[in-house]
Design a protein around this motif. Structure first.
Motif, PDB file in Angstrom:
ATOM      1  N   GLU A 220      31.037  -4.965 103.359  1.00  0.00           N
ATOM      2  CA  GLU A 220      32.066  -4.839 102.315  1.00  0.00           C
ATOM      3  C   GLU A 220      31.429  -4.410 100.992  1.00  0.00           C
ATOM      4  OE1 GLU A 220      33.884  -8.659 102.230  1.00  0.00           O
ATOM      5  OE2 GLU A 220      34.913  -8.406 104.159  1.00  0.00           O
ATOM      6  N   THR A 221      30.303  -5.040 100.659  1.00  0.00           N
ATOM      7  CA  THR A 221      29.601  -4.674  99.427  1.00  0.00           C
ATOM      8  C   THR A 221      29.134  -3.229  99.481  1.00  0.00           C
ATOM      9  OG1 THR A 221      28.869  -6.955  99.072  1.00  0.00           O
ATOM     10  CG2 THR A 221      27.636  -5.231  97.950  1.00  0.00           C
ATOM     11  N   LEU A 222      28.597  -2.811 100.626  1.00  0.00           N
ATOM     12  CA  LEU A 222      28.150  -1.431 100.783  1.00  0.00           C
ATOM     13  C   LEU A 222      29.300  -0.454 100.554  1.00  0.00           C
ATOM     14  CD1 LEU A 222      25.998   0.675 101.624  1.00  0.00           C
ATOM     15  CD2 LEU A 222      26.765   0.341 103.997  1.00  0.00           C
ATOM     16  N   CYS A 223      30.470  -0.759 101.119  1.00  0.00           N
ATOM     17  CA  CYS A 223      31.617   0.135 100.948  1.00  0.00           C
ATOM     18  C   CYS A 223      32.053   0.209  99.488  1.00  0.00           C
ATOM     19  CB  CYS A 223      32.780  -0.302 101.836  1.00  0.00           C
ATOM     20  SG  CYS A 223      32.539   0.133 103.583  1.00  0.00           S
ATOM     21  N   HIS A 224      31.976  -0.900  98.783  1.00  0.00           N
ATOM     22  CA  HIS A 224      32.314  -0.872  97.354  1.00  0.00           C
ATOM     23  C   HIS A 224      31.271  -0.065  96.573  1.00  0.00           C
ATOM     24  CE1 HIS A 224      35.902  -3.351  96.943  1.00  0.00           C
ATOM     25  NE2 HIS A 224      35.429  -4.120  97.914  1.00  0.00           N
ATOM     26  N   LEU A 225      30.003  -0.178  96.974  1.00  0.00           N
ATOM     27  CA  LEU A 225      28.963   0.615  96.317  1.00  0.00           C
ATOM     28  C   LEU A 225      29.190   2.104  96.574  1.00  0.00           C
ATOM     29  CD1 LEU A 225      26.186   0.652  94.787  1.00  0.00           C
ATOM     30  CD2 LEU A 225      25.141   0.716  97.080  1.00  0.00           C
ATOM     31  N   LEU A 226      29.450   2.458  97.827  1.00  0.00           N
ATOM     32  CA  LEU A 226      29.685   3.860  98.166  1.00  0.00           C
ATOM     33  C   LEU A 226      30.933   4.394  97.479  1.00  0.00           C
ATOM     34  CD1 LEU A 226      28.801   3.801 101.982  1.00  0.00           C
ATOM     35  CD2 LEU A 226      27.356   4.526 100.076  1.00  0.00           C
ATOM     36  N   ALA A 227      31.952   3.549  97.373  1.00  0.00           N
ATOM     37  CA  ALA A 227      33.161   3.951  96.639  1.00  0.00           C
ATOM     38  C   ALA A 227      32.828   4.217  95.180  1.00  0.00           C
ATOM     39  CB  ALA A 227      34.233   2.865  96.756  1.00  0.00           C
ATOM     40  N   GLY A 228      31.896   3.416  94.636  1.00  0.00           N
ATOM     41  CA  GLY A 228      31.460   3.636  93.263  1.00  0.00           C
ATOM     42  C   GLY A 228      30.790   4.984  93.087  1.00  0.00           C
ATOM     43  N   TYR A 229      30.014   5.394  94.079  1.00  0.00           N
ATOM     44  CA  TYR A 229      29.366   6.703  94.016  1.00  0.00           C
ATOM     45  C   TYR A 229      30.392   7.831  94.151  1.00  0.00           C
ATOM     46  CZ  TYR A 229      24.505   5.300  93.749  1.00  0.00           C
ATOM     47  OH  TYR A 229      23.304   4.806  93.282  1.00  0.00           O
ATOM     48  N   ILE A 230      31.310   7.690  95.070  1.00  0.00           N
ATOM     49  CA  ILE A 230      32.314   8.734  95.295  1.00  0.00           C
ATOM     50  C   ILE A 230      33.208   8.906  94.072  1.00  0.00           C
ATOM     51  CG2 ILE A 230      34.344   9.339  96.689  1.00  0.00           C
ATOM     52  CD1 ILE A 230      32.881   7.826  99.029  1.00  0.00           C
ATOM     53  N   THR A 231      33.559   7.812  93.405  1.00  0.00           N
ATOM     54  CA  THR A 231      34.438   7.885  92.235  1.00  0.00           C
ATOM     55  C   THR A 231      33.671   8.075  90.935  1.00  0.00           C
ATOM     56  OG1 THR A 231      34.447   5.453  92.042  1.00  0.00           O
ATOM     57  CG2 THR A 231      36.227   6.463  93.328  1.00  0.00           C
TER      58      THR A 231
END
Length: 550
Positions: A220-231
């Motif tokens: 879950e944390t990884l997905c939030h981190l990756l979402a941070g990069y994408i956005t």
């Protein structure tokens, strides 16, 4: 600094050696005169007074340790006679006042950036290729080989050799002499100019070892981190690889993106290998989607934006005994300038705020932020103790060798990067920067895990201070390396962008150096200058795993 030794704060009872000082050197400082009891190495400290066992030692005006044996006035402070100690803190705030610096030199300045639909502005325009699990890393390698060189994005070499030119000329009937006289080597600058998509700064591949196998919270944390990069404002679009059965599901990433940006409109393509006909079809589809995406985002051009759109990551690593008196406070002054201009500096590395917590609590504008910061720090410290360690073990052998004896001493200098302005928000790892002003972001002290977190929370540029040198960079945020001393700047000129050693030599003050730092940041944000980490292809990316592995 005009003297070869200095007292940083009037409360300090240890003194910093600006130059190496031999035994019996006469010292006249803070109303006291004495001679050194022994040789003092450059960047190290010596006692301003006699200390008994248990006496408190102060530097930067804060508690940095206690004496573990008697220390004579003029003797060196070492790991043999000093142990870590830090001041206690709580969420109760004391009165805090701030006087903003003079911003007249920068008040009407702008930078040319990439404007996004959510109102953010990027300093770069990147396309990302991301695996949701480590199983897909090999597919990223294939895609990287298929796209980077041919599109003109190879930055890991000082030059590139284009044998295809010789092949084409040979097929056209060129003579051996004509072949030999053909220029087939291109410099980085020439490659840059000949990119097929001139408005796209690069394609970045975020390989990692997560997404499955650990606890669900890690995914879950990884997905939030990756979402941070994408956005992140520096990103224009993305290609996502999923195996299909991993913990970090496509829907989990999509939900994380929606949490950050409900109106997300960047082009993004999801590819699931277990639903594909074959690996060949998967790669073919990925190349085509990525190429078409690049044609779309290449239409975005740089346009003027206010300085307030800069989100500045504040990082340090390979710190030395000068970091806290040159590079860090100069960056702190630049941070204060940016704050006064409406921008958002972000101070991370919570283990390196140990001992200055109360000062930061006092600076929080909102009571709930003071409580959040105090809670995160206490929880983090307790977890470190639970695994048999503690914040006191943060200083590396290199830090200690160069004069940073305790974690509190290192932290007091590291915190100077955050300047003196009020704290407008406190963020846990992966939380997005949404408020102007100084933000505190929980990350480890580990350099790459911290810079990875800064970009994931929205930083569109990062300044990284160092006294010993580091090759650290980031895939999407330009990382400017700033040396605390001129020797390092000259020795590692291929890595260092800014030299704050002029503060030590007296050519600059903290204020003049801080203004130079902000000026350089603006030029890099403009795209006029590439950070040396960008030129060398230093794309370090390490997500922080906060749980155990299952």
């Amino acid at each position: 600094m005009v003297h070869n030794y200095v007292q940083i704060d009037p409360k300090d009872n240890i003194i910093v050696a600006i130059d190496s000082l031999p035994k019996n050197t006469f010292i006249d400082i803070a109303g006291k005169t004495f001679t050194l009891a022994e040789d003092i190495q450059q960047k190290h400290k010596f006692a301003l007074q006699d200390f008994n066992t248990g006496d408190e030692v102060f530097m930067y005006g804060v508690l940095v340790g206690t004496a573990i044996q008697s220390i004579k006035q003029g003797a060196a402070i070492t790991t043999e006679n000093l142990k870590h100690a830090s001041a206690s803190f709580n969420a109760n705030q004391e009165k805090f006042n701030w006087t903003a610096p003079d911003i007249s030199k920068f008040k009407n300045r702008t930078f040319n950036g990439f404007h996004r639909a959510d109102g953010s502005v990027g300093t770069r325009n990147y396309w990302l290729v991301i695996p949701l699990t480590f199983c897909e890393n090999r597919n990223l390698d294939v895609l990287e080989g298929a796209l980077l060189d041919v599109l003109g994005y190879q930055t890991k070499k000082d030059f590139a050799v284009n044998t295809q030119i010789l092949i084409d000329k040979y097929k056209a009937g060129a003579s051996p002499k004509e072949l030999f006289n053909t220029d087939i080597v291109a410099t980085q600058e020439e490659i840059h100019k000949n990119r097929l998509f001139p408005n796209v700064d690069g394609i970045k591949f975020l390989k990692h070892d997560g997404g499955c196998g650990g606890i669900r919270q890690d995914s879950e944390t990884l997905c939030h981190l990756l979402a941070g990069y994408i956005t992140n404002a520096n990103v224009a679009g993305a290609t996502i690889f999923s195996l299909g059965c991993q913990n970090a599901q496509i829907e989990m990433l999509q939900n994380a993106i929606e949490d950050r940006d409900p109106n997300f409109a960047k082009p993004i393509h999801y590819l699931e290998q277990q639903q594909s006909q074959s690996e060949r079809h998967l790669i073919e589809e990925a190349v085509k989607h990525t190429f078409i995406g690049l044609t779309q985002v290449n239409t975005i051009e740089r346009k003027p934006a206010p300085i307030s759109k800069l989100i500045l990551g504040l990082e340090c690593g390979g710190s030395d005994g000068f970091s806290g008196i040159s590079a860090n406070p100069a960056l702190g002054y630049a941070s204060d300038l940016l704050t006064a201009l409406g921008g958002s500096p972000v101070l991370s590395e919570f283990p390196e705020l140990n001992g200055v917590e109360q000062e930061l609590v006092n600076r929080c504008e909102q009571k709930e932020d003071a409580e959040k910061f105090a809670s995160i720090m206490k929880t983090y410290a307790a977890k470190a103790v639970a695994v048999g360690s503690g914040f006191e073990n943060n200083p590396s052998p290199g830090n200690i060798k160069d004069g940073l004896i305790t974690d509190a001493m290192k932290s007091a200098g590291a915190a100077k990067k955050g300047g003196t302005s009020p704290v407008t928000d406190v963020l846990d790892y992966t939380e997005k920067v949404t408020k102007a002003g100084l933000n505190l972001l929980c990350t480890p002290g580990n350099d790459v895990e911290s810079t990875t977190g800064l970009a994931g929370s929205g930083c569109n540029i990062i300044v990284f201070t160092t006294g010993l040198g580091t090759p650290t960079g980031n895939p999407i945020a330009p990382v400017l390396k700033m040396s605390s001393n001129t020797t390092l700047s000259e020795k590692m000129n291929d890595l260092i962008d800014i030299n704050a050693g002029t503060v030590i030599s007296g050519e600059d003050t903290i204020e003049t150096m801080g203004e130079k730092v902000l000026e350089y940041i603006i030029q890099v944000a403009n795209g006029e200058i590439d950070a040396k980490a960008e030129l060398k292809g230093q794309n370090d990316f390490i997500p922080w795993k906060r749980g155990i592995s299952l």
